[in-house]
Write an enzyme that holds these catalytic residues in place. Structure first.
Site, short mmCIF file in Angstrom:
data_model
loop_
_atom_site.label_atom_id
_atom_site.label_comp_id
_atom_site.label_asym_id
_atom_site.label_seq_id
_atom_site.Cartn_x
_atom_site.Cartn_y
_atom_site.Cartn_z
CE LYS A 22 -1.09 1.59 3.93
NZ LYS A 22 -1.17 2.80 4.66
CG ASN A 23 2.54 2.89 3.45
OD1 ASN A 23 1.29 3.14 3.26
ND2 ASN A 23 3.04 2.58 4.83
CB CYS A 116 -2.92 11.66 12.73
SG CYS A 116 -2.79 9.66 12.15
NE ARG A 121 1.55 10.37 10.03
CZ ARG A 121 0.94 9.64 9.13
NH1 ARG A 121 -0.23 9.11 9.26
NH2 ARG A 121 1.55 8.99 7.95
CG ASP A 307 4.15 1.63 9.18
OD1 ASP A 307 3.83 2.40 9.99
OD2 ASP A 307 4.33 1.75 7.89
NE ARG A 399 -6.95 4.54 6.36
CZ ARG A 399 -6.57 5.78 6.98
NH1 ARG A 399 -6.75 6.10 8.23
NH2 ARG A 399 -5.52 6.32 6.43
C1 EPZ Z 1 4.94 6.95 5.87
O1 EPZ Z 1 4.52 8.20 6.33
C2 EPZ Z 1 3.92 5.73 6.04
N1 EPZ Z 1 2.88 6.11 5.19
C3 EPZ Z 1 3.67 5.59 7.26
O2 EPZ Z 1 2.66 4.18 7.38
C4 EPZ Z 1 4.87 5.05 8.35
O3 EPZ Z 1 4.60 4.83 9.52
C5 EPZ Z 1 5.91 6.29 8.05
O4 EPZ Z 1 6.03 6.65 6.69
C6 EPZ Z 1 6.92 6.04 8.74
O5 EPZ Z 1 7.80 4.97 8.09
C7 EPZ Z 1 2.88 5.93 3.66
O6 EPZ Z 1 4.01 5.76 3.18
C8 EPZ Z 1 1.54 6.25 2.93
P1 EPZ Z 1 7.11 10.29 7.55
P2 EPZ Z 1 5.04 9.53 6.36
O7 EPZ Z 1 7.17 11.65 7.17
O8 EPZ Z 1 5.79 9.72 5.22
C9 EPZ Z 1 8.33 13.63 11.25
C10 EPZ Z 1 0.76 2.97 7.88
O9 EPZ Z 1 0.59 2.54 9.01
N2 EPZ Z 1 8.02 14.44 10.06
O10 EPZ Z 1 8.23 9.57 7.20
O11 EPZ Z 1 3.77 10.44 6.37
C11 EPZ Z 1 7.17 12.57 11.61
O12 EPZ Z 1 6.33 13.44 12.66
C12 EPZ Z 1 1.42 4.43 7.70
O13 EPZ Z 1 0.75 2.19 6.98
C13 EPZ Z 1 8.23 15.84 10.39
O14 EPZ Z 1 8.77 16.14 11.55
O15 EPZ Z 1 5.70 9.50 7.63
C14 EPZ Z 1 7.55 11.31 12.01
O16 EPZ Z 1 8.09 11.61 13.08
C15 EPZ Z 1 1.08 5.17 8.99
N3 EPZ Z 1 7.99 16.71 9.50
C16 EPZ Z 1 8.80 10.92 11.02
O17 EPZ Z 1 9.04 12.39 10.38
C17 EPZ Z 1 7.33 16.29 8.12
O18 EPZ Z 1 7.36 17.18 7.28
C18 EPZ Z 1 8.57 10.15 9.96
O19 EPZ Z 1 7.39 10.51 9.24
C19 EPZ Z 1 7.02 14.88 7.97
C20 EPZ Z 1 7.35 14.20 8.78
#
Ligand code: EPZ
Length: 421
Positions: A22-23, A116, A121, A307, A399
């Site tokens: 999915k991701n 969320c 996030r 995840d 989802r």
């Molecule tokens: C992706 O989300 C995945 N979603 C998430 O999967 C997964 O948990 C996450 O990566 C981490 O591996 C998809 O790919 C659709 P991040 P993403 O930006 O990209 C911080 C699931 O269960 N951050 O890599 O949105 C954030 O708060 C889902 O399938 C900032 O500070 O996650 C976190 O601590 C849930 N500023 C860290 O970075 C930003 O602008 C990593 O988040 C963006 C993120």
């Protein structure tokens, strides 16, 4: 709302095939907005997040349909540049249309994704990355409005205090494919899903090197073409199936599971006394269900994935001794803990850590899933618990996991879906 009725089960035996990720699929679908030409995607899982992304693409003017198991996306001369709030609010990953719309249409309006259940996030890294390439960004009535007359290659950083951002890397990479000149993405996320997106973009004609490492170079091209592409297998679904077998005991071949995508998970399961071997295009897992407690810290790839934190915490609940789970990506992602405790798990929280004292038996209870990985954790817990466990909130599971219950049942697990009328 549907619910699962889960009975104590095991051991699991047989072969199971992992579906597409999915991701990986969601940003790849968004990347189709970078061209007018048709793309054909294989291996896209039929989950509700994919349906939500299809609905967003349709609103933008893309013709989308399934031809058997192949997803056909025909952007043609789509003119939409506004993603509707009702759809974006269903799924935070909708933010990955921001980059492609900006790159192709020169403008994008995407509602700021709200709060969320897995914690804060922010999307500051996405916005800073796009600004580095020349986008002007303002907030208007809760929407991110991005515009650019001209996008130019530059250096963009996509890491924050918790490490690199997966979807910020995806957004910047997609914009850079059509920007003038070379973009250097520093501290790029190395997740297999980012590599898969890069490979899809390369199949579309993009010039990208360094994907899978922390420094990527993207040389902009004047146009991209449509492509046919197969999405990688879902490492999180694979890991969930490995953990289910570890907890229930048995001998299962998880076909499509890749050791190179799951090394940190495999290492921890082996440490917990599970046998895992590479075999026939997959991973064979054998377990006596006598598990030993371990210490796990979630980290960006190649570390242990956030995840799989919830399913691993369920596994720790029935492992001998004391386990420690530290969540470094989303320190608040512990909504499953109170539910596991309702089933008799002994877990205490200390900041971003859960200290888990293994118990002999969990006991069935009605429990509520807060997100898709929490739902998977509660299903696994229910399968090792005495009596029946009712898992509510399984719309979250739908989802992101395609046919998880059928897959578990085919291996011998006892669970049924009760459909609400
Ligand atoms: C992706 O989300 C995945 N979603 C998430 O999967 C997964 O948990 C996450 O990566 C981490 O591996 C998809 O790919 C659709 P991040 P993403 O930006 O990209 C911080 C699931 O269960 N951050 O890599 O949105 C954030 O708060 C889902 O399938 C900032 O500070 O996650 C976190 O601590 C849930 N500023 C860290 O970075 C930003 O602008 C990593 O988040 C963006 C993120």
């Amino acid at each position: 709302m549907d619910r699962f009725l889960v009975e104590r089960s095991g051991p699991l035996r047989g072969t199971v095939e992992v579906g597409g990720a999915k991701n990986a699929a969601l940003p790849i679908m968004a990347a189709c907005l970078l061209t007018e030409e048709e793309s054909l995607l294989d291996g896209v899982p039929r989950v509700t997040d994919v349906e939500s992304m299809l609905n967003i693409l349709r609103v933008l003017g893309v013709e989308c349909f399934w031809n058997g198991d192949t997803l056909v996306l025909r952007p043609g001369g789509y003119t939409g540049w506004t993603a509707p709030y009702e759809l974006v609010s269903l799924m935070r990953a909708s933010v990955c249309v921001l980059g492609p719309l900006l790159a192709k249409q020169g403008r994008a309006r995407v509602p700021l994704p709200g709060g969320c259940v897995i914690g804060l996030r922010p999307i500051d890294l996405h916005l800073k990355g796009l600004q580095a390439l020349g986008a002007e960004i303002v907030m208007d009535h809760g929407d991110i409005v991005a515009r650019a007359e001209r996008l130019c290659g530059n250096t963009a950083h996509v890491a924050g205090p918790s490490g690199s951002s997966v979807l910020a890397t995806a957004n910047v990479m997609m914009v850079a494919t059509l920007a003038e000149g070379v973009t250097i993405i520093e501290q790029a996320a190395c997740e297999p899903e980012v590599v898969d997106l890069a490979n899809f973009l390369i199949a579309m004609g993009a010039k990208i090197v360094g994907h899978g490492t922390s420094i990527m170079h993207v040389e902009g091209v004047s146009r991209l073409r449509g492509a046919r592409y197969r999405v990688i297998a879902d490492r999180i679904e694979a890991g969930t199936l490995l953990m289910a077998t570890a907890m229930l005991g048995g001998d299962v071949l998880v076909r499509g599971a890749r050791e190179d995508h799951l090394r940190a998970v495999v290492d921890k399961l082996i440490e917990a006394c599970v046998t895992i071997e590479q075999e026939d295009g997959g991973l064979r897992v054998r377990s006596t269900r006598e598990l030993k407690g371990v210490e796990v810290t979630t980290l960006p790839f190649p570390g242990f994935p956030t995840d799989l934190q919830a399913p691993m915490t369920a596994l720790m609940s029935v492992s001998r001794g004391v386990s420690l789970m530290t969540e470094k990506i989303y320190p608040e992602r512990f909504m499953h803990v109170p539910e596991l405790k309702r089933m008799g798990a002994q877990i205490s929280r200390e900041g971003p850590s859960a200290i888990v004292k293994g118990v002999e038996r969990l006991s069935g209870a009605p429990v509520n899933a807060s997100d898709l990985r929490a739902a998977a954790a509660l299903v696994l817990a229910g399968l090792v618990a005495e009596n029946c466990t009712e898992v509510f909130g399984i719309e979250h599971l739908d989802r992101g996991y395609a046919h998880l219950e059928q897959k578990l049942v085919s291996l011998g697990a006892r669970l049924t879906r009760e459909r609400s009328s």
